[in-house]
Scaffold this motif. Structure first.
Motif, PDB file in Angstrom:
ATOM      1  N   UNK A 156      57.917  22.652  35.749  1.00 15.52           N
ATOM      2  CA  UNK A 156      57.219  23.698  35.381  1.00 15.52           C
ATOM      3  C   UNK A 156      55.853  23.069  34.328  1.00 15.52           C
ATOM      4  N   UNK A 157      55.239  24.304  34.391  1.00 16.55           N
ATOM      5  CA  UNK A 157      53.926  23.965  33.327  1.00 16.55           C
ATOM      6  C   UNK A 157      53.831  25.204  32.420  1.00 16.55           C
ATOM      7  N   UNK A 158      53.135  24.740  31.226  1.00 17.75           N
ATOM      8  CA  UNK A 158      53.133  25.620  30.296  1.00 17.75           C
ATOM      9  C   UNK A 158      51.511  25.712  29.971  1.00 17.75           C
ATOM     10  N   UNK A 159      51.129  26.922  29.982  1.00 19.55           N
ATOM     11  CA  UNK A 159      49.428  27.245  30.182  1.00 19.55           C
ATOM     12  C   UNK A 159      49.282  27.140  28.601  1.00 19.55           C
ATOM     13  N   UNK A 160      48.390  26.183  28.212  1.00 24.57           N
ATOM     14  CA  UNK A 160      47.976  25.845  26.634  1.00 24.57           C
ATOM     15  C   UNK A 160      46.476  25.756  26.518  1.00 24.57           C
ATOM     16  N   UNK A 161      45.684  26.342  27.473  1.00 25.99           N
ATOM     17  CA  UNK A 161      44.229  25.960  27.541  1.00 25.99           C
ATOM     18  C   UNK A 161      43.642  26.798  26.034  1.00 25.99           C
ATOM     19  N   UNK A 162      44.119  28.030  25.496  1.00 29.31           N
ATOM     20  CA  UNK A 162      43.423  28.431  24.159  1.00 29.31           C
ATOM     21  C   UNK A 162      43.849  27.644  23.088  1.00 29.31           C
ATOM     22  N   UNK A 163      45.255  27.222  23.128  1.00 32.50           N
ATOM     23  CA  UNK A 163      45.863  26.438  21.848  1.00 32.50           C
ATOM     24  C   UNK A 163      45.090  25.169  21.870  1.00 32.50           C
ATOM     25  N   UNK A 164      44.746  24.481  23.016  1.00 33.68           N
ATOM     26  CA  UNK A 164      44.044  23.278  23.354  1.00 33.68           C
ATOM     27  C   UNK A 164      42.613  23.243  22.987  1.00 33.68           C
ATOM     28  N   UNK A 165      42.046  24.448  22.949  1.00 31.94           N
ATOM     29  CA  UNK A 165      40.569  24.439  22.858  1.00 31.94           C
ATOM     30  C   UNK A 165      39.760  24.416  23.863  1.00 31.94           C
ATOM     31  N   UNK A 166      40.239  24.378  25.101  1.00 31.35           N
ATOM     32  CA  UNK A 166      39.329  24.311  26.474  1.00 31.35           C
ATOM     33  C   UNK A 166      38.997  25.845  27.190  1.00 31.35           C
ATOM     34  N   UNK A 167      39.834  26.893  26.656  1.00 35.23           N
ATOM     35  CA  UNK A 167      39.603  28.117  27.554  1.00 35.23           C
ATOM     36  C   UNK A 167      38.272  28.736  27.460  1.00 35.23           C
ATOM     37  N   UNK A 168      37.861  28.488  26.096  1.00 36.54           N
ATOM     38  CA  UNK A 168      36.292  29.535  25.636  1.00 36.54           C
ATOM     39  C   UNK A 168      35.386  28.442  25.320  1.00 36.54           C
ATOM     40  N   UNK A 169      34.188  29.078  25.196  1.00 35.79           N
ATOM     41  CA  UNK A 169      33.076  28.533  24.400  1.00 35.79           C
ATOM     42  C   UNK A 169      33.356  28.399  22.925  1.00 35.79           C
ATOM     43  N   UNK A 170      32.418  27.824  21.899  1.00 32.78           N
ATOM     44  CA  UNK A 170      32.688  27.907  20.579  1.00 32.78           C
ATOM     45  C   UNK A 170      32.781  29.298  19.978  1.00 32.78           C
ATOM     46  N   UNK A 171      32.186  30.257  20.644  1.00 34.38           N
ATOM     47  CA  UNK A 171      32.079  31.696  19.905  1.00 34.38           C
ATOM     48  C   UNK A 171      33.017  32.520  20.606  1.00 34.38           C
ATOM     49  N   UNK A 172      34.168  31.939  21.207  1.00 35.35           N
ATOM     50  CA  UNK A 172      35.241  32.497  21.837  1.00 35.35           C
ATOM     51  C   UNK A 172      34.939  33.427  23.032  1.00 35.35           C
ATOM     52  N   UNK A 173      33.957  32.966  23.833  1.00 33.73           N
ATOM     53  CA  UNK A 173      33.671  33.672  25.088  1.00 33.73           C
ATOM     54  C   UNK A 173      34.008  32.932  26.253  1.00 33.73           C
ATOM     55  N   UNK A 174      34.311  33.553  27.275  1.00 37.38           N
ATOM     56  CA  UNK A 174      34.472  32.837  28.686  1.00 37.38           C
ATOM     57  C   UNK A 174      33.162  32.521  29.247  1.00 37.38           C
ATOM     58  N   UNK A 175      33.077  31.532  30.073  1.00 33.74           N
ATOM     59  CA  UNK A 175      31.797  31.269  30.741  1.00 33.74           C
ATOM     60  C   UNK A 175      32.047  31.464  32.333  1.00 33.74           C
ATOM     61  N   UNK A 176      30.838  31.200  32.898  1.00 33.96           N
ATOM     62  CA  UNK A 176      31.096  31.156  34.252  1.00 33.96           C
ATOM     63  C   UNK A 176      31.322  29.682  34.836  1.00 33.96           C
ATOM     64  N   UNK A 177      32.347  29.249  34.812  1.00 33.15           N
ATOM     65  CA  UNK A 177      32.712  27.824  35.097  1.00 33.15           C
ATOM     66  C   UNK A 177      32.927  27.546  36.469  1.00 33.15           C
ATOM     67  N   UNK A 178      32.215  26.365  36.973  1.00 31.15           N
ATOM     68  CA  UNK A 178      32.433  25.960  38.299  1.00 31.15           C
ATOM     69  C   UNK A 178      32.986  24.472  38.564  1.00 31.15           C
ATOM     70  N   UNK A 179      32.195  23.526  38.376  1.00 34.37           N
ATOM     71  CA  UNK A 179      32.839  22.293  38.837  1.00 34.37           C
ATOM     72  C   UNK A 179      33.233  21.458  37.533  1.00 34.37           C
ATOM     73  N   UNK A 180      34.089  20.568  37.666  1.00 33.04           N
ATOM     74  CA  UNK A 180      34.795  20.021  36.378  1.00 33.04           C
ATOM     75  C   UNK A 180      35.008  18.540  36.792  1.00 33.04           C
ATOM     76  N   UNK A 181      35.142  17.748  35.434  1.00 39.25           N
ATOM     77  CA  UNK A 181      35.774  16.252  35.551  1.00 39.25           C
ATOM     78  C   UNK A 181      36.285  15.979  34.338  1.00 39.25           C
ATOM     79  N   UNK A 182      37.118  15.048  34.309  1.00 38.51           N
ATOM     80  CA  UNK A 182      37.705  14.685  33.243  1.00 38.51           C
ATOM     81  C   UNK A 182      37.746  12.989  33.140  1.00 38.51           C
TER      82      UNK A 182
END
Length: 627
Positions: A352-378
Motif C-alpha cells: 500500500x501507499x500513503x499520500x503525503x504530497x502536502x506534508x512533503x511540500x510538493x502538492x502546491x506552489x509557495x502560495x498554497x495554490x495548485x498549478x496546471x502541471x504536466x511533465x515531471x522528472x526527478x
C-alpha cells in the motif's frame, strides 16, 4: 427767562447725550481692542502649549558597509543541436483528430519511447499516434495515397539512421493513443510496450524478430473504455523482481459533455475546455502476477484519493515518475496533476501507499495554490543526496523545482533561487527531463513548450501557440543561479525554433556517447535533434540487467566515484510527459579520464562494486547471483 429756560435745558441734554455716546463708543473700541489682545494672547498660548516638540538633534553615525552581490560570470559551453528529423529518415506526423470541434483530447497528445526492441544495442523509436474521431471519418475517407494513422515503429541502424518498420509489426494499430511505457514484464529478455489512450489501453508483447502481439485481453490490462489515460510507467513497487505498471488517468471525458460546455475565447468562437470543468479520476496500479496476467490494485493500494468535502476523485493526472525519495528501500510514486494538487505516494512496504504530497511540500506552489502541471522528472542534480523534482506547468506559472532537504520526504520549491522559475514563467511547459547534454557531470534540464489554443495570441499578447523549447545549463551551486538558459549562439538555432511541443525524450541515437533529443508535437511533425558537442569530455554508459531484480533494473542507482566527485544516476525511463527515455544511463565525467570505482545499488537493495572501469565506453553490468 421763561422763553430761554426750556431751550437751555434742551441744549444741555443734547450735549450730554453726545458726550455719553462718545464715551460709550470709546469704551467699546477699547473693549474690542482688549478682547482682541486677549484673543491673540490666548492663541499664542494655545499654540505654544499644543505645538509638537521639536525633533531631537540629528546625530550622524557611521553607516555599515554593504556588500553588493554581483552576478557570476560563467561561460556557457557551445553545444550545437542539429535538426536531423528528415535526414535521419523520420517521416511521422502526429494526428490529433482536430477538425474544428475543439475537443479537449486534441490538445494533449504526442508521446514517444526510445527502446531497443530488437536487442541489437542501439535505441529504436516508437511514436504514439492519435486518430481522426469516428464521427469525422466520412470526411477523412482513405485514398490510395494515404493510410490510417497508426502507431509508428522505427528501427535504428546504429548510426542514427531510422527505418519505418511499422507495417506488419503488430504495432500498426489505429487508436487515440497518448503515452507509452516500455519494459520486459515477463522476463523473457525482450522489451514490451504498453500504450495509454483515450478509451481502451493496449499491451503489446514483444515476440522477437520485430513482431509484437496484442495481449491486452489475456493480461486483463485494458482499463475502462470510458477512461482517458495519459502518462504511464513500469516499476517494481512490491520488490518481487517483476515489473508492475502505473497508469495515470486524466479527467472524466466524453464528446457529449465537452461539446455541451460552450467554451469560448474572449471575443471569439469556441475554445478548448478547461480541466476545472471536468471531474477527476483515479489512477490504475497493475500488480504483475507473474503469469502474463495483472491485477488492478489501486484502491486497495491507497491510490484512490478523494476530496474530503465532496468525496469525488481528486486526481487529474498527466505526468508520473518514480524514485525512493526517503531511501527506505522502497520505490515511491509522484504524480503531476493539472489544476489540482500534486500527489506523492509513499510506499509503505506492505503493498500500500500513503499520500503525503502536502506534508512533503510538493502538492502546491509557495502560495498554497495548485498549478496546471504536466511533465515531471526527478533526479539528484547536485553533488549531494538532494533530489530535485522538476514539474512543467501552465503558462504564467513557473516550472517547479522541489528540492529535498534533510529528511528525504521534505521538499522546498527552489525554482526562483536557482534561476529556473523566472525564465519559465511565460511558457506553457509539457515535457521536462534532466540530462547531461555537455557531459560535464552535472544534470541540465530540457523543456518542451507549446500552448493549447492556436489563437491564443489574439487574446493574450504575451502568448504564442508555437513556443521555443528551452535548455538550461547547470553551472553548479557555486554560482549565483544554478540553471542558466542557453541562448541560440550556444545551442544552435534548430533547438530553439518555436513548435507546439508535448512529449520529449533523450537517447544516444548514433553511439557517440552524448545524448540526443526528440520532441513530439500535437498535430505536427516531431523534431529529432542530434547533439553535436565537441568539448572533449569523457563519459560512461551503463546497460544494467537484473537477475533477482527486475530484468531492466528499473529503479537501480549507479554511483560513479572519480576524484572528489560522486555522481548518482537512476535507471528510470519514465520521465517527461507521455514518454520514455532510453534505459541505458549516461554519466558525464568532464575532463576526468578515469574513475576510481562504480557502485550499483540494485532495486532489491543489494549492491555491486565495479573496479577498473574504462571510460568512453558502454559498460554492461549483470546483477550478481545471490550467494
Amino acid at each position: 427767562m421763561s422763553d430761554k429756560t426750556p431751550a437751555s435745558v434742551s441744549d444741555f441734554d443734547a450735549e450730554t447725550e453726545e458726550r455719553d455716546d462718545a464715551m460709550i463708543g470709546t469704551a467699546l473700541r477699547w473693549s474690542l481692542v482688549v478682547f482682541g489682545v486677549i484673543g491673540v494672547i490666548g492663541a499664542v498660548v494655545a499654540f505654544v502649549l499644543t505645538r509638537p516638540a521639536p525633533p531631537p538633534p540629528v546625530k550622524e553615525t557611521k553607516l555599515a558597509t554593504v556588500e553588493i552581490r554581483e552576478t557570476s560570470k560563467v561561460d556557457i559551453p557551445r553545444v550545437p543541436f542539429t535538426d536531423v528529423t528528415e535526414s535521419a529518415g523520420i517521416h511521422f506526423r502526429h494526428e490529433n483528430g482536430a477538425r474544428g470541434k475543439k475537443l479537449l483530447p486534441e490538445t494533449m497528445g504526442g508521446g514517444c519511447a526510445f527502446f531497443d526492441f530488437d536487442d541489437d544495442g542501439d535505441q529504436d523509436l516508437l511514436f504514439v499516434n492519435g486518430q481522426p474521431w469516428p464521427w469525422d471519418k466520412e470526411s477523412d475517407k482513405e485514398t490510395e495515397e494515404t493510410r490510417p494513422a497508426t502507431l509508428a515503429l522505427y528501427r535504428n541502424d546504429g548510426t542514427g539512421q531510422f527505418e519505418d518498420v511499422t507495417k506488419d509489426s503488430g504495432l500498426d494499430m489505429s487508436l487515440y493513443g497518448m503515452g507509452a511505457a516500455v519494459g520486459d514484464y515477463d522476463r523473457d529478455g525482450r522489451i514490451d510496450v504498453f500504450v495509454s489512450a483515450v478509451g481502451t489501453n493496449h499491451l503489446f508483447h514483444n515476440e522477437g524478430a520485430g513482431k509484437f502481439r496484442d495481449v491486452t485481453g489475456e493480461a486483463e490490462i485494458a482499463g475502462a473504455a470510458d477512461e482517458w489515460s495519459s502518462s504511464c510507467g513500469w516499476f517494481d513497487y512490491d520488490s518481487d523482481g517483476d515489473l508492475d505498471l502505473f497508469v495515470c488517468n486524466y479527467v472524466k471525458w466524453s464528446r457529449e459533455f465537452d461539446e455541451s460546455q460552450g467554451f469560448q475565447l474572449t471575443g471569439g468562437g469556441r475554445a478548448y475546455g478547461r480541466p476545472q470543468n471536468f471531474e477527476g479520476t483515479f489512477p490504475y496500479l497493475y500488480r504483475n502476477d507473474g503469469d502474463g496476467k495483472f491485477t488492478e490494485v489501486a484502491e486497495a493500494g491507497g491510490l484512490h484519493v478523494r476530496n474530503p468535502a465532496t468525496n469525488v476523485p481528486i486526481a487529474k493526472s498527466l505526468g508520473v515518475t518514480f524514485a525512493d525519495f526517503d531511501e527506505d528501500g522502497r520505490i515511491d510514486v509522484i504524480v503531476a496533476n493539472d489544476t489540482v494538487q500534486n500527489l506523492l505516494f509513499h510506499n509503505q512496504g506492505d503493498g500500500s501507499f500513503a499520500e503525503v504530497g502536502a506534508i512533503a511540500g510538493v502538492a502546491f506552489d509557495m502560495s498554497g495554490n495548485a498549478r496546471g502541471a504536466m511533465g515531471i522528472d526527478a533526479a539528484r542534480f547536485r553533488d549531494n543526496d538532494a533530489i530535485g523534482i522538476a514539474i512543467g506547468n501552465f503558462s504564467n506559472e513557473m516550472t517547479a523545482l522541489y528540492v529535498s532537504h534533510g529528511d528525504q520526504m521534505q521538499f522546498m520549491d527552489e525554482a526562483i533561487s536557482t534561476g529556473l522559475g523566472p525564465n519559465t514563467r511565460l511558457e506553457l511547459t509539457f515535457g521536462v527531463f534532466y540530462f547531461d547534454y555537455d557531459l560535464d557531470g552535472r544534470l541540465d534540464l530540457f523543456a518542451a513548450n507549446g500552448h493549447l489554443e492556436e489563437d491564443i495570441n489574439r487574446v493574450q499578447p504575451s502568448q504564442q501557440y508555437a513556443q521555443p523549447p528551452q535548455l538550461f545549463w547547470n553551472c553548479g551551486r557555486e554560482q549565483e543561479t544554478e540553471f542558466l538558459p542557453v541562448p541560440s549562439e550556444n545551442c544552435g538555432d534548430d533547438l530553439l525554433q518555436p513548435m507546439v511541443g508535448r512529449g520529449s525524450a533523450y537517447a544516444d541515437i548514433d553511439g557517440d556517447g552524448d545524448l540526443d533529443v526528440l520532441v513530439l508535437t500535437s498535430g505536427q511533425v516531431p523534431r529529432l535533434l542530434r547533439n553535436d558537442q565537441q568539448l572533449g569530455h569523457h563519459w560512461l554508459r551503463f546497460k544494467l540487467t537484473g537477475s533477482c531484480s527486475n530484468p531492466n533494473a528499473i529503479g537501480a542507482w549507479i554511483e560513479v566515484h572519480f576524484g572528489e566527485n560522486i555522481v548518482k544516476r537512476q535507471v528510470m525511463p519514465t520521465r517527461s510527459y507521455l514518454s520514455q527515455s532510453e534505459l541505458p544511463v549516461t554519466i558525464g565525467l568532464g575532463e576526468s579520464d578515469s574513475v576510481d570505482r562504480v557502485v550499483v545499488r540494485w532495486p532489491d537493495a543489494t549492491t555491486q562494486e565495479l573496479q577498473e572501469v574504462p571510460v568512453d565506453t558502454v559498460v554492461a553490468v549483470e546483477q550478481a547471483a545471490e550467494r
